[in-house]
Design a protein around this motif. Structure first.
Motif, mmCIF file in Angstrom:
data_model
loop_
_atom_site.group_PDB
_atom_site.id
_atom_site.type_symbol
_atom_site.label_atom_id
_atom_site.label_comp_id
_atom_site.label_asym_id
_atom_site.label_seq_id
_atom_site.Cartn_x
_atom_site.Cartn_y
_atom_site.Cartn_z
ATOM 1 N N ASP A 1 0.825 -1.213 0.000
ATOM 2 C CA ASP A 1 0.000 0.000 0.000
ATOM 3 C C ASP A 1 0.856 1.258 0.000
ATOM 4 O OD1 ASP A 1 -2.336 -1.476 0.006
ATOM 5 O OD2 ASP A 1 -2.570 -1.419 2.189
ATOM 6 N N THR A 2 1.915 1.241 0.801
ATOM 7 C CA THR A 2 2.796 2.403 0.899
ATOM 8 C C THR A 2 3.485 2.691 -0.429
ATOM 9 O OG1 THR A 2 3.214 1.973 3.250
ATOM 10 C CG2 THR A 2 4.796 3.386 2.102
ATOM 11 N N ILE A 3 4.007 1.641 -1.049
ATOM 12 C CA ILE A 3 4.744 1.813 -2.307
ATOM 13 C C ILE A 3 3.798 2.152 -3.458
ATOM 14 C CG2 ILE A 3 6.069 0.515 -4.029
ATOM 15 C CD1 ILE A 3 7.636 -0.689 -1.688
ATOM 16 N N LYS A 4 2.622 1.550 -3.451
ATOM 17 C CA LYS A 4 1.636 1.865 -4.483
ATOM 18 C C LYS A 4 1.258 3.348 -4.421
ATOM 19 C CE LYS A 4 -2.981 0.647 -6.153
ATOM 20 N NZ LYS A 4 -4.224 -0.101 -5.851
ATOM 21 N N LYS A 5 1.032 3.852 -3.224
ATOM 22 C CA LYS A 5 0.675 5.259 -3.047
ATOM 23 C C LYS A 5 1.817 6.173 -3.481
ATOM 24 C CE LYS A 5 -0.881 8.607 0.410
ATOM 25 N NZ LYS A 5 -1.179 8.839 1.850
ATOM 26 N N LEU A 6 3.046 5.801 -3.094
ATOM 27 C CA LEU A 6 4.219 6.591 -3.475
ATOM 28 C C LEU A 6 4.352 6.667 -4.994
ATOM 29 C CD1 LEU A 6 6.970 7.988 -2.691
ATOM 30 C CD2 LEU A 6 7.987 5.708 -2.869
#
Length: 224
Positions: A187-192
């Protein structure tokens, strides 16, 4: 210890357990069949660890020969070799990191450092990093960035772009990746990436899980 895992330290018995708990991509699924039986056959041919396995299966002709001797299918042995060889990923070139300036690349190349494997021994401790800074003329902040990119580059699947992504996402060491929750990391990397458009490839939650599993196999040798 070192940049790579010592494959002599992973016995065939230990690798049985690793395979049973490893997330496998579709082309590797053949390794899920008869794990205990197939790997036990390796031991009867005096293959006791992963280093000996790679030596035995070094070339296509050797795979064919061992297939005849052991009765294990050539395709199975070829896949097994490919998976084990992945413990030694190709090092990332320093010049490929978008976040490292050309001046820093040139300073490192002047002292014979062109990739993360060459850089590894130079950044293991604060003392070594200070020495590298004095020798190269690179400031401490850039040295630490290089240290973290080198650490992350040891992880299977992590190329120069994804090392940068992990760095920016806050998973900036092997230890942090190894201890991450794969869903949260996804989720963190997708958002970034949605915000910064760093890469175009589709990287799913299952990919994050495999990256974390790979990080968990590495020694935490760098002092931060």
């Amino acid at each position: 210890m070192g940049y790579y895992i010592d494959l002599k330290s992973i016995s065939i018995d230990a690798y049985k357990d690793i395979l049973k708990n490893k997330t496998l991509i579709p082309s590797w699924k053949v390794l899920e069949n008869d794990i205990d039986e197939n790997l036990s056959i390796l031991k009867t041919h005096n293959i006791n660890n992963l280093d000996e396995l790679l030596i035995t299966l070094k070339e296509k002709t050797k795979i064919q020969e061992f297939s005849r001797q052991s009765g294990l299918p050539e395709n199975y042995l070829a896949v097994l070799k490919r998976v084990v060889k992945g413990y030694r990923p190709k090092p990332n070139r320093i010049k490929d990191f978008a976040c490292i300036g050309k001046d820093i690349v040139l300073k490192l190349e002047k002292i014979g450092i062109k990739n993360t494997l060459k850089l590894y021994d130079e950044i293991l401790t604060n003392e070594k990093r200070n020495q590298l800074s004095r020798k190269s003329g690179i400031n401490d902040n850039e040295i630490m960035k290089l240290t973290k990119l080198t650490d992350l580059s040891r992880i299977r699947w992590v190329n120069h772009t994804f090392a940068y992504v992990l760095l920016k996402a806050g998973y900036d060491t092997v230890e942090k990746v190894a201890n991450a929750d794969y869903k949260e990391m996804y989720d963190t990397i997708k958002k970034l990436n949605e915000e910064r458009k760093i890469y175009k490839a589709h990287i799913g939650a299952n990919d994050m899980k495999m990256v974390i599993e790979s990080a968990q196999n590495l020694e935490l040798e760098i002092e931060y």
